[in-house]
Design a protein around this motif. Structure first.
Motif, short mmCIF file in Angstrom:
data_model
loop_
_atom_site.label_atom_id
_atom_site.label_comp_id
_atom_site.label_asym_id
_atom_site.label_seq_id
_atom_site.Cartn_x
_atom_site.Cartn_y
_atom_site.Cartn_z
N PHE A 1 -24.35 -42.37 11.56
CA PHE A 1 -23.88 -41.82 13.03
C PHE A 1 -22.95 -40.05 12.68
O PHE A 1 -22.85 -39.25 13.44
N TRP A 2 -22.15 -40.60 11.37
CA TRP A 2 -21.58 -39.26 11.47
C TRP A 2 -22.09 -38.02 10.59
O TRP A 2 -21.83 -37.48 10.71
N HIS A 3 -23.01 -38.49 9.52
CA HIS A 3 -23.72 -37.20 9.24
C HIS A 3 -24.53 -36.42 10.23
O HIS A 3 -25.11 -35.49 10.60
N VAL A 4 -25.56 -37.63 10.91
CA VAL A 4 -26.28 -37.11 11.97
C VAL A 4 -25.45 -35.83 12.93
O VAL A 4 -25.59 -34.82 13.29
N GLY A 5 -24.25 -36.83 13.71
CA GLY A 5 -23.47 -36.19 14.77
C GLY A 5 -23.06 -34.72 14.06
O GLY A 5 -22.00 -34.10 14.82
N ASN A 6 -22.94 -34.62 12.75
CA ASN A 6 -22.32 -33.67 11.95
C ASN A 6 -23.10 -32.04 11.78
O ASN A 6 -22.97 -31.71 10.49
N GLY A 7 -25.15 -32.76 12.19
CA GLY A 7 -25.10 -31.06 12.00
C GLY A 7 -26.61 -32.23 11.12
O GLY A 7 -27.25 -31.59 10.35
N MET A 8 -26.10 -32.66 9.95
CA MET A 8 -27.57 -33.70 8.77
C MET A 8 -28.77 -33.83 9.21
O MET A 8 -28.78 -34.76 10.22
N ALA A 9 -29.99 -33.17 8.78
CA ALA A 9 -31.15 -33.99 9.69
C ALA A 9 -31.49 -35.24 9.01
O ALA A 9 -31.31 -35.78 7.98
#
Length: 522
Positions: free
Chosen positions: A186-194
């Motif tokens: 959730f953290w990585h996707v929420g900060n723009g990581m594909a």
């Protein structure tokens, strides 16, 4: 014919298929039959699913391909009542071993029909009890199925984060829990990581799913969109109404109309925050881009239009600066690859671009979309925090509109019918309320302040540009220009910017979704 339900209900001791087969072979040997074919099924006998093995077995005995069909018990044959046994009575020999009944025996006809109806009645009563029990448990927020990855159920079937280590990183020094992986997703996707990049990263570190499989973008998608990680009770689409995305949706209490939590009040603060979950879903759906800034990255600026997406009109490749001229990059890498490579002196091109930029701003009317784009980008440079807030508000409006559109599509396709009818009005109200709130928030942010651009307009653009340093010169051009497309010139002829250069002017953020690869309206 052998059958065992795929799901054995609580309290029902079903005979295994192998035990049934042993009994059937013993009966055949005792009565002088040779076993020709064994039909095995691992399906429910009381459902609308197709039973090809049963159909094949009945066809075989009715057509005389086999002399007799052995079945352990009537409820193993079918639980649909008399309609399933009447076609075989007096026409084909079917042995129901447990009841000691023979379909070819005239005295057994009534018994077979009675037993079949009893099996049907028992199945209906059991199904009714199971439905009522599950409905009551759902209202209480009890998770009925296997907990999703990262969660665990307690004795009362309430969920909580699973913090039991299940794997180690490749270095072997740090143990990882399923909940650690969920929070990281959730953290990585929420900060723009594909999603694909995140899956590759998790796999490279030696992390696997709960089943030991490699992470894939679909697995990450399924976690991000699932409301259970925020603590919500969910239900799946009913059979026959499943959408292609097969996304679970929040359970709505049939009496209160409210969503139900599947976690306790003590566990709720440990779940994924709603703000992070919503942002991750917007990023995953393409409604929000975390790195979509309109200003150049920080660094040493050498030329005001270097890296300004200068394109060769012949091949579409970028034009790089070599010496004092911009030239086709494709031709520079491979001579002859571009059939008509463009080339232009850097100083000549820059002078034409600055003059065209100044003239275009001076001629712009108050309602010109270019001025809207310039204001948006100037705000991104001077007030980046406010700009990011507006961008997120726009993303929320887009996501809310997409949710409302999805509701109308599902409604038109008959999704909210039958047992799902009670979800129609709550889903409609929720989608509309979310869109209204998002639009109000965006209107408050956009209307909360104005951007003063008078210093750049009214013929002051050129003077402002010449007085600025190189970093500001590049920023000023970036306010209004997206791309510069250059056509090849003819040897011996003077540079004619109007004929050779096409400038793609900036468009407001909401209009950029409808542009082609050169930024033109699609």
């Amino acid at each position: 014919m052998l059958r065992k339900s795929k799901i054995v209900r609580e309290g029902e001791r079903a005979l295994s298929i192998q035990t049934q087969e042993d009994m059937g072979r013993a009966w055949a040997a005792e009565n002088g039959y040779c076993v020709r074919k064994v039909w095995r099924e691992n399906l429910s006998a009381w459902s609308d699913v197709k039973r090809p093995k049963m159909d094949a077995a009945i066809d075989a005995v009715l057509n005389g391909e086999v002399q007799a069909l052995w079945c352990y018990a009537l409820d193993r044959f079918s639980r649909k009542g008399a309609e399933s046994v009447v076609p075989i009575l007096g026409k084909a020999r079917v042995i129901f071993d447990y009841e000691r009944l023979d379909s070819m025996d005239e005295r057994d006809r009534r018994w077979i029909i009675d037993r079949a109806e009893n099996a049907r009645e028992y199945s209906q009563r059991l199904s009714y009890n199971v439905r009522n029990t599950k409905a009551k448990q759902q209202k209480q927020g009890k998770w009925l199925a296997t907990p999703p990855f990262g969660l665990v159920a307690d004795a009362n079937r309430r969920l909580s984060p699973n913090r039991t280590p299940y794997m180690c990183l490749l270095d072997g020094k740090q143990e990882v829990t399923p909940w650690d992986v969920v929070k990281r997703i959730f953290w990585h996707v929420g900060n723009g990581m594909a999603g694909r990049a995140l899956a590759r990263q998790l796999n490279a570190e030696g992390l696997r799913t709960s089943r030991g499989a490699l992470w894939q973008v679909g697995t990450i998608w399924a976690i991000v969109v699932h409301p259970v990680y925020e603590g919500w009770m969910t239900v799946s689409p009913p059979v026959g109404k499943q959408k292609s995305h097969k996304r679970a949706f929040r359970y709505v209490h049939p009496e209160t109309g409210e969503n139900v939590r599947c976690v306790t009040d003590q566990t709720l603060p440990e779940m994924i925050p709603a703000e992070l979950a919503e942002r991750a879903r917007r990023v995953l759906a393409g409604h929000q881009f975390m790195a979509a800034e309109k200003r150049p990255r920080a660094g040493r600026v050498v030329h005001p239009i270097s890296g300004k997406s200068i394109k060769c009109a012949s091949c579409g490749y970028s034009m790089t600066l070599a010496g004092k001229s911009h030239g086709c990059n494709l031709n520079a890498k491979n001579k002859g690859a571009c059939t008509a490579p463009a080339s232009v002196r850097q100083a000549t091109l820059l002078a034409y671009v600055v003059d065209a930029w100044s003239t275009r701003l001076h001629a712009a009317e108050d309602d010109d979309p270019l001025l809207v784009a310039v204001a948006e980008r100037w705000q991104a440079i001077t007030r980046p925090e406010e700009s990011a807030e507006v961008a997120e508000a726009r993303a929320k409006v887009t996501a809310a509109q997409a949710e409302l559109n999805r509701f109308h599509q599902d409604d038109a396709e008959g999704f909210y019918t039958g047992r799902s009818a009670r979800y129609r009005i709550p889903a409609k109200n929720k989608a509309e309320a979310r869109l209204d709130a998002a639009e109000e928030r965006l209107a408050a942010l956009v209307g909360g302040g104005t951007v003063d651009l008078t210093w750049l307009l009214e013929g002051n653009a050129a003077e402002t540009w010449h007085q600025a340093d190189r970093t500001m010169q590049r920023d000023l051009l970036s306010l209004a220009i997206d791309r510069i497309i250059v056509k090849p010139g003819k040897r011996g002829q003077r540079f004619n910017g109007a004929e050779r250069v096409t400038i793609v002017w900036a468009a407001p953020e909401q209009a950029e979704e409808h542009t082609d690869e050169y930024g033109q309206a699609a």
